[in-house]
Write a protein that holds these residues in place. Structure first.
Motif, PDB file in Angstrom:
ATOM      1  N   ASP A  25       0.821  -1.216   0.000  1.00  0.00           N
ATOM      2  CA  ASP A  25       0.000   0.000   0.000  1.00  0.00           C
ATOM      3  C   ASP A  25       0.849   1.258   0.000  1.00  0.00           C
ATOM      4  O   ASP A  25       0.634   2.160  -0.797  1.00  0.00           O
TER       5      ASP A  25
ATOM      6  N   VAL B 227       1.551   1.236  -4.026  1.00  0.00           N
ATOM      7  CA  VAL B 227       0.330   1.927  -4.471  1.00  0.00           C
ATOM      8  C   VAL B 227       0.438   3.430  -4.246  1.00  0.00           C
ATOM      9  O   VAL B 227       0.413   4.220  -5.196  1.00  0.00           O
ATOM     10  N   ASN B 228       0.602   3.795  -2.992  1.00  0.00           N
ATOM     11  CA  ASN B 228       0.711   5.229  -2.740  1.00  0.00           C
ATOM     12  C   ASN B 228       2.018   5.777  -3.293  1.00  0.00           C
ATOM     13  O   ASN B 228       2.111   6.957  -3.608  1.00  0.00           O
TER      14      ASN B 228
ATOM     15  N   ARG C 163       4.624  21.261 -13.488  1.00  0.00           N
ATOM     16  CA  ARG C 163       3.760  22.438 -13.501  1.00  0.00           C
ATOM     17  C   ARG C 163       4.572  23.727 -13.546  1.00  0.00           C
ATOM     18  O   ARG C 163       4.024  24.787 -13.831  1.00  0.00           O
ATOM     19  N   TYR C 164       5.863  23.631 -13.216  1.00  0.00           N
ATOM     20  CA  TYR C 164       6.655  24.868 -13.287  1.00  0.00           C
ATOM     21  C   TYR C 164       6.848  25.335 -14.709  1.00  0.00           C
ATOM     22  O   TYR C 164       7.302  26.438 -14.957  1.00  0.00           O
TER      23      TYR C 164
ATOM     24  N   THR D  75       4.394  25.875 -16.462  1.00  0.00           N
ATOM     25  CA  THR D  75       3.241  26.766 -16.622  1.00  0.00           C
ATOM     26  C   THR D  75       3.595  28.105 -15.983  1.00  0.00           C
ATOM     27  O   THR D  75       3.302  28.354 -14.828  1.00  0.00           O
ATOM     28  N   THR D  76       4.218  28.953 -16.773  1.00  0.00           N
ATOM     29  CA  THR D  76       4.705  30.202 -16.193  1.00  0.00           C
ATOM     30  C   THR D  76       3.616  31.247 -16.086  1.00  0.00           C
ATOM     31  O   THR D  76       3.770  32.237 -15.394  1.00  0.00           O
ATOM     32  N   GLY D  77       2.553  31.042 -16.827  1.00  0.00           N
ATOM     33  CA  GLY D  77       1.511  32.055 -16.828  1.00  0.00           C
ATOM     34  C   GLY D  77       1.800  33.168 -17.810  1.00  0.00           C
ATOM     35  O   GLY D  77       0.941  34.020 -18.076  1.00  0.00           O
ATOM     36  N   ASN D  78       3.007  33.169 -18.347  1.00  0.00           N
ATOM     37  CA  ASN D  78       3.374  34.219 -19.295  1.00  0.00           C
ATOM     38  C   ASN D  78       3.041  33.755 -20.703  1.00  0.00           C
ATOM     39  O   ASN D  78       3.600  32.796 -21.217  1.00  0.00           O
ATOM     40  N   ILE D  79       2.179  34.494 -21.355  1.00  0.00           N
ATOM     41  CA  ILE D  79       1.668  34.054 -22.646  1.00  0.00           C
ATOM     42  C   ILE D  79       2.772  33.960 -23.688  1.00  0.00           C
ATOM     43  O   ILE D  79       2.749  33.111 -24.578  1.00  0.00           O
ATOM     44  N   ARG D  80       3.795  34.811 -23.515  1.00  0.00           N
ATOM     45  CA  ARG D  80       4.846  34.809 -24.531  1.00  0.00           C
ATOM     46  C   ARG D  80       5.728  33.573 -24.392  1.00  0.00           C
ATOM     47  O   ARG D  80       6.244  33.057 -25.369  1.00  0.00           O
TER      48      ARG D  80
ATOM     49  N   ALA E 285       3.893  30.942 -26.243  1.00  0.00           N
ATOM     50  CA  ALA E 285       4.097  31.113 -27.683  1.00  0.00           C
ATOM     51  C   ALA E 285       5.443  30.526 -28.090  1.00  0.00           C
ATOM     52  O   ALA E 285       5.552  29.814 -29.095  1.00  0.00           O
ATOM     53  N   LEU E 286       6.440  30.764 -27.256  1.00  0.00           N
ATOM     54  CA  LEU E 286       7.767  30.230 -27.568  1.00  0.00           C
ATOM     55  C   LEU E 286       7.737  28.701 -27.575  1.00  0.00           C
ATOM     56  O   LEU E 286       8.310  28.057 -28.448  1.00  0.00           O
TER      57      LEU E 286
ATOM     58  N   LEU F 195       6.158  27.466 -30.673  1.00  0.00           N
ATOM     59  CA  LEU F 195       7.076  27.589 -31.787  1.00  0.00           C
ATOM     60  C   LEU F 195       8.128  26.475 -31.734  1.00  0.00           C
ATOM     61  O   LEU F 195       8.393  25.799 -32.735  1.00  0.00           O
TER      62      LEU F 195
END
Lengths: 498, 661, 114
Positions: free
Chosen positions: B616, B620-621, B635-636, B638-643, B646-647, B650
């Protein structure tokens, strides 16, 4: 007209009735209860028609219905029963009214949604046993997952979310691989014959051709493993069993009974029907592994059950042990052992289902399942004690009750092939007596240990009616198992003979 | 009349069911008693009528198949009963002793509440059903139903006073220890099925007897496994530990189940399967050794016990050892003969002790009894008769059967049976020693209980009384049987009157002759003792001498002016030995240490380490944690920066383009 | 000498398209003003349109089937339609964003981080 679509009616009726329940306001709980109990009893009565319409001498599929579903891919709505599945279908329809009646006094808000979940679950479970088309089988197999997930997750105990998610993910891991295997089989059929087909009866001609030689990555073995994993998780076979104690402990009584009574059987049924039926060569290669896992499961489950403090968890681990016997019978593979394994599936549904029901009744009175909180209940609840004792004896395989017949056939049938495994499994029988009687001892015998248990009400008439069908069958199968053995005879012979 | 065979157990089952219902209705005790005793009485009547009809015919084996119980593949098990000389003898004494004890119970359990009274009789009737099924079954499977059934009833009846925790625990211990033996039995059934394809006695045993050479190896396995079952049920070393604890049940239960009938089921089963045992010298020797060693081992423990029922319990273990010794030397009839006589005198002893306990207000410690013979003459005289019988004093029933066993053991040693002559000679010596000890501890019990002066508290002394008629009547009948019961097996050969031994003649067909292998018989000749008449008389003298010595020793120790002084001095002189005997060689503690604790440790390990930690937590865990960890790292991006996005798009597009190039 | 009407070589057009695409891409990457990014995006789309047109012109003649010749042009209309839809949604979004933060600097909108 009715007889032409007997199986479809049995299959669809629960789901259809769930739709009927939808418009009824959820506040009318009494109405829901009465309607559901009547309907589910009628469904059981109707499913008995299956039993009478069923011809035990005919080995193959009967009462078949076949409609094209996605003809381009060879997928059809093809359902039928044979001697292997009919008992399990009847077990399912029998347990439905039982659990509905058992949940009668359950003081919960959403009885309507519980009933709807149960009904959908029933359709899924029956579907699993009657599906002949593998694609359909996969669909109904997955359908059972969702209502059960809700039953555990919504109406369960304090750790219900963890248990529900664990149950879901465990089962999902196996079934996704099974989907791959199903697709592979259809593709292989296409390769061999030029036509796509998911139909079991047609795959029977091609699936055995899958090569099993050439190392562990032989296609036959991989398909076997993919099916096997899905079923092994469901059964559950050691070491894939750890979802079971959590799910059982957290699930409400209703869920536990269905889980132990039917859902676990889906795994064993799958092993027999698909792994054994479709892939006999791979099966032969894996028999030592299956036997070993079965024996380990028997002893391991019994050992762990012995030291549990929570009755429900104890019964859950005993399920691991008992299902080990079923797996041993299937692995041994003789006629008698296989028939015994099928009977043992039913037996386990009755005795373990019965134990869960009884533990649920106890929980409803005292809101605890800890063995330490009880002690000396026999004096307060004599009838309850008697019923619990009978179910316990059935569970530990006392001759004259159902458990013995299954174990006897399994072990006697396995003896010539694997005497050592049988002897080791026998240790499981001893340990079974140890943990069950020790539980009885600590819960029922001795002086009244806890004042809170004084004057606990004995079994009510309703509860007696909940237990009665199980008790009758426990004795019936124990004394005259022929009623339930003869339907499986021809079908098993056909399946093993292939 | 033979067609009513099924009625014998069925009547008892009906009685059990009726009493269960009466119990829930809390019906008055009179009704319950009538139903309980009546059903067994009717069963006894039918049984004796059947036996009468049967004995009038040429003694064939009558098999009555009723329905197919289990049928799957090549396994077929019939629900069928059989009447042959062996089951006839067993049925005869089981019904009689059972009926007497039912009658006795009416008086003994008189003080219970209505529901408890009905529960008692329901269990007792159920026991009779199972026991009769056991002796009447025509195959190993039906025998096994009865076998487990009597075990269940034993469990229920030992734990009859379930509010006392130790009673319930004793019941559980009995069931579980028996289960260990039952596993052996079950495996023997599987092996029999595999070797012979059937479980019917009338198929298996003649087949084995007809071809000793080819069934030899299987026979050894089956016989040893069967014996494991017998060891459990009949309380032999090493599985005897449950029987002394089983005395927690009501005394009539101890008399019926734990002395007269159920515990002898193992002996019955071994005798039933005598063909298989005879095919295997190993099995025979094992049986004889276990029996002989148990006989002396239990007798030594019995020397120092103070609880009157414990003395009787160890005595039962010891006597059962004698029976197995008999089977182990091929004295099948002597074994059954001892089963029967033992049933009479031991039931009488237990019922007598029950009468005493009843009079002393539940007291079981002999140190607080004494002088009871004045207050309870009937109990005393019957107890005396039974004691003389078990001690092996001539004329009394036990003498004949025990003497037969000792003689046959000597004969086995003398004729070098199966080449194990030395072992059998040692066993004979042990058995004679055990006979001496038996006489000693039984007279010790008799003297301390009935002779001397009363040593219990004052208020008990005032209430000492003889038991009611329903209790003394069975006592008297059993006392008479303890005296005359041995006459069915008079050792006629001593007087050149072979025909005198009725039971030997009656049971002769049970021991099927084996086919000859390579010109000589596959076993030593049986029937004839193979020793001279003078030797036989000498052996009789030895066994009587041993018994007399035991009696005299007990008299010297526990009677007269110097009573109890000598044993106390002896105990002080040999403290270690005394403590060892008093603590029953610490066998229970040994089991706790060697079996129970490792088992619990293993269970705890499986649960905590394998299940919770390895599977367990780690697997499992651990997987879940791995996924979570990966997601946490991923998740890092995911910078939140739209550019940045875009990079990435690309870069991905260029990457794919490069890949496709 | 008459100025002969020499068709612009196909590759030149493609090169122009690539250059436009690169400029647009860099604009999307480097500009912070949402409107400017949006304009750069339009440049990228139109560079693709140019490439479509060029391919349609170049290969349309080779492939005899007239319908095939029109494939590229048809796609241009799709792209224009999408671009128009994008402009509508995008500009509306910018206005909403501006109302919220009084700026349309995209670097200031990173609340969906981690």
């Amino acid at each position: 007209m009715v007889d032409d679509h007997l199986l479809s009616i049995v299959l669809i009726a629960p789901a259809a009735f769930a739709v009927v329940l939808l418009p009824i306001p959820r506040r009318w709980r009494k109405v829901h209860r009465v309607l559901t109990i009547i309907a589910s009893s009628l469904m059981f009565a109707f499913s008995l028609r299956l039993w009478t319409a069923f011809d035990a001498d005919e080995p193959g599929f009967q009462l078949a219905e076949r409609l094209p579903w996605i003809p381009q891919l060879g997928i059809s709505y093809h359902i039928a029963v044979d001697g292997i599945s009919i008992l399990l279908v009847l077990l399912t329809t029998l347990l439905l009214p039982v659990v509905v009646l058992a949940a009668w006094r359950l003081n919960i808000e959403h009885i309507k949604s519980l009933h709807i979940s149960l009904l959908l679950l029933t359709t899924g479970m029956i579907g699993t046993f009657v599906a002949v088309d593998l694609f359909l089988f996969y669909v109904v197999w997955e359908i059972t997952l969702i209502p059960m997930y809700f039953i555990i997750g919504v109406w369960g105990g304090p750790r219900r979310i963890y248990a529900a998610v664990k149950f879901f993910i465990f089962t999902m891991v196996g079934s996704v691989l099974m989907l791959v295997a199903v697709l592979y089989l259809a593709w292989f059929h296409h390769l061999q014959t030029g036509a796509w087909s998911y139909d079991y009866t047609e795959l029977l001609t091609t699936a055995p051709l899958l090569p099993v030689t050439g190392g562990l990555l032989a296609p036959g073995l991989l398909v076997f493993a993919a099916f096997g994993l899905a079923f092994a998780i469901k059964v559950p076979v050691f070491p894939f069993h750890t979802w079971l104690p959590d799910a059982h402990v957290e699930a409400p009584t209703t869920g536990s009974v269905i889980l132990a009574g039917v859902l676990l059987k889906m795994g064993a049924y799958g092993f027999l029907r698909f792994n054994r039926g479709l892939l006999p060569a791979a099966w032969e290669a894996c028999v030592p592994l299956l036997t070993a896992l079965a024996v380990v499961g028997i002893i391991y489950g019994a050992l762990v059950a012995m030291v549990q403090a929570d009755v429900k968890k104890l019964v859950a681990y005993s399920s691991v042990s008992h299902m080990g016997f079923v797996m041993l019978g299937l692995a041994a593979g003789g006629q008698a052992a296989t028939q015994g394994a099928i009977l043992q599936m039913v037996n386990h549904g009755l005795s373990t289902g019965g134990l869960f029901l009884l533990v649920g009744m106890l929980y409803q009175r005292r809101h605890t399942r800890m063995i330490a909180d009880f002690g000396g209940l026999a004096h307060e609840m004599p009838v309850f004690t008697g019923v619990f004792l009978i179910v316990t004896l059935s569970s530990i395989g006392l001759p004259g009750l159902n458990g013995f017949v299954g174990e006897f056939l399994i072990l006697a049938g396995s003896w010539s092939r694997a005497p050592v495994a049988v002897a080791l499994a026998g240790l499981g029988i001893i340990l079974g007596a140890v943990y069950m009687l020790w539980t009885v001892q600590r819960v029922f015998w001795g002086p009244l240990a806890n004042e809170a248990n004084r004057l606990l009400p004995d079994l009510t008439v309703r509860e007696l009616f909940v237990m009665l069908p199980l008790l009758v069958l426990i004795v019936w199968i124990g004394v005259h198992p022929g009623t339930f053995l003869s339907p499986t005879e021809a079908a098993v012979r056909l399946l093993l003979g292939r | 009349m033979l067609d009513a065979l099924w009625l014998i157990p069925a009547l008892c089952l009906a009685g059990a069911c009726a009493n269960l219902v009466l119990g829930t209705l809390r019906a008055p005790k009179a009704i319950v008693a009538v139903v309980g005793v009546g059903s067994v009485g009717a069963a006894t009547a039918v049984a004796w009528a059947t036996l009468w009809a049967y004995a009038g015919q040429p003694l064939a084996v009558v098999v009555r198949p009723y329905f197919t119980w289990i049928s799957a593949g090549d396994i077929t098990v019939n629900a069928s009963l059989q009447l042959d000389p062996l089951s006839a003898v067993m049925t005869a004494f089981v019904t009689v002793v059972g009926l007497l004890i039912h009658v006795y119970s009416v008086g003994y359990m008189h003080g219970e509440g209505n529901a408890a009274f009905a529960r008692y009789f329901a269990y007792l009737n159920l026991f009779m059903f199972a026991m009769l099924l056991l002796v009447l079954g025509s195959n190993l499977a039906v025998l096994f139903i009865g076998w487990e059934g009597v075990g269940l009833c034993s469990y229920l009846l030992i734990g009859y006073y379930y509010r006392q925790l130790w009673c319930a625990q004793a019941g559980m211990k009995a069931f579980i220890v028996n289960r260990i033996g039952d596993l052996g039995f079950l495996l023997a059934i599987f092996a029999t099925l595999a070797a012979f394809g059937s479980l019917e006695f009338e198929t298996v045993f003649p087949a084995a007897a007809a071809d000793p050479a080819s069934f030899g190896p299987e026979a050894t396995v089956i016989a040893l496994l069967l014996f494991v079952g017998a060891v459990g049920k009949s309380a032999q070393i090493p599985l005897y530990v449950w029987l002394p604890d089983a005395m927690a049940g009501p005394t009539p239960v101890s008399a019926l189940i734990h002395a007269a009938t159920m515990v002898t089921a193992g002996v019955y089963m071994v005798v039933r399967a005598n063909v298989l045992f005879r095919l295997s010298p190993t099995a025979m020797l094992t049986v004889a050794v276990v029996g002989g060693v148990t006989a002396i081992f239990a007798a030594t423990i019995g020397l120092v016990q103070n609880d009157i029922k414990k003395v009787l319990a160890y005595s039962t273990v010891s006597q059962l050892g004698y029976m197995f010794l008999a089977t182990g030397v091929g004295a099948w009839v002597a074994a059954i003969f001892h089963v029967v006589t033992h049933a009479f005198f031991k039931a009488c002893l237990f019922l007598g002790s029950g009468s005493v306990i009843h009079a002393c207000g539940g007291e079981q410690d002999m140190r607080r009894m004494g002088g009871l013979r004045i207050h309870m003459p009937t109990t005393y005289w019957t107890f005396l008769a039974a004691t003389l019988s078990i001690a092996g004093i001539p004329i009394f029933a036990g003498f004949f059967s025990k003497d037969e066993i000792l003689t046959r053991t000597w004969a086995a040693g003398a004729s070098d049976l199966n080449g194990f002559g030395d072992a059998y000679r040692v066993l004979w010596a042990l058995a004679v020693a055990a006979a001496l000890l038996t006489a000693f501890y039984m007279f010790r019990a008799l003297f301390t209980t009935f002779h001397g002066s009363f040593r219990g508290p004052e208020e008990v002394a005032h209430h000492l009384h003889e038991s009611p008629r329903s209790m003394t009547l069975p006592l008297v009948l059993l006392g008479v049987l303890s005296v005359v019961g041995g006459f069915v097996g008079l050792p006629g050969q001593l007087l050149h009157l072979e025909g005198l031994n009725l039971i030997e003649r009656f049971l002769k067909p049970v021991v099927i002759p084996l086919a000859e292998v390579g010109g000589h018989a596959a076993e030593a000749a049986h029937g004839a003792h193979g020793i001279g008449l003078a030797t036989e008389w000498l052996l009789v003298l030895v066994s009587v001498g041993a018994a007399a010595a035991g009696v005299l020793l007990a008299r010297r120790f526990y009677l007269g002016a110097g009573a109890f002084l000598l044993p106390r001095r002896l105990a002080e002189r040999l403290p270690l030995l005394h403590r060892m005997l008093l603590n029953k060689y610490w066998v229970d503690e040994l089991y706790a240490l060697l079996v129970i604790r490792p088992l619990r440790a293993a269970a705890g390990f499986c649960w905590r380490v394998v299940d919770e930690l390895a599977i367990d937590t780690l697997l499992v865990n651990g997987t879940a944690f791995g996924v979570e960890l990966g997601a946490d790292l991923a998740r890092y991006t995911t910078t939140g920066n739209i550019r940045n996005y875009a990079l990435m798009v690309l870069a991905a597009a260029v990457g794919i383009a490069a890949l496709l190039w | 000498m008459t100025a002969e009407l020499v068709p612009i070589p196909f590759t030149w057009v493609l090169a122009l398209s690539a250059v436009l695409f690169a400029i647009g891409t860099l604009g999307v990457m480097l500009r912070r003003n949402a409107i400017a990014i949006f304009l750069s995006l339009e440049v990228m789309l139109n560079s693709a349109n140019l490439a479509f047109a060029a391919f349609a012109y170049r290969f349309g003649a080779v492939h005899v089937a007239a319908a095939a010749a029109l494939d590229g042009q048809i796609f241009i209309f799709f792209v224009i339609a999408v671009a128009a839809a994008e402009a509508t949604v995008g500009l509306a979004l910018f206005i909403a964003l501006y109302r919220l933060r009084e700026t349309i600097d995209v670097d200031r909108f990173n609340i969906l981080r981690w």
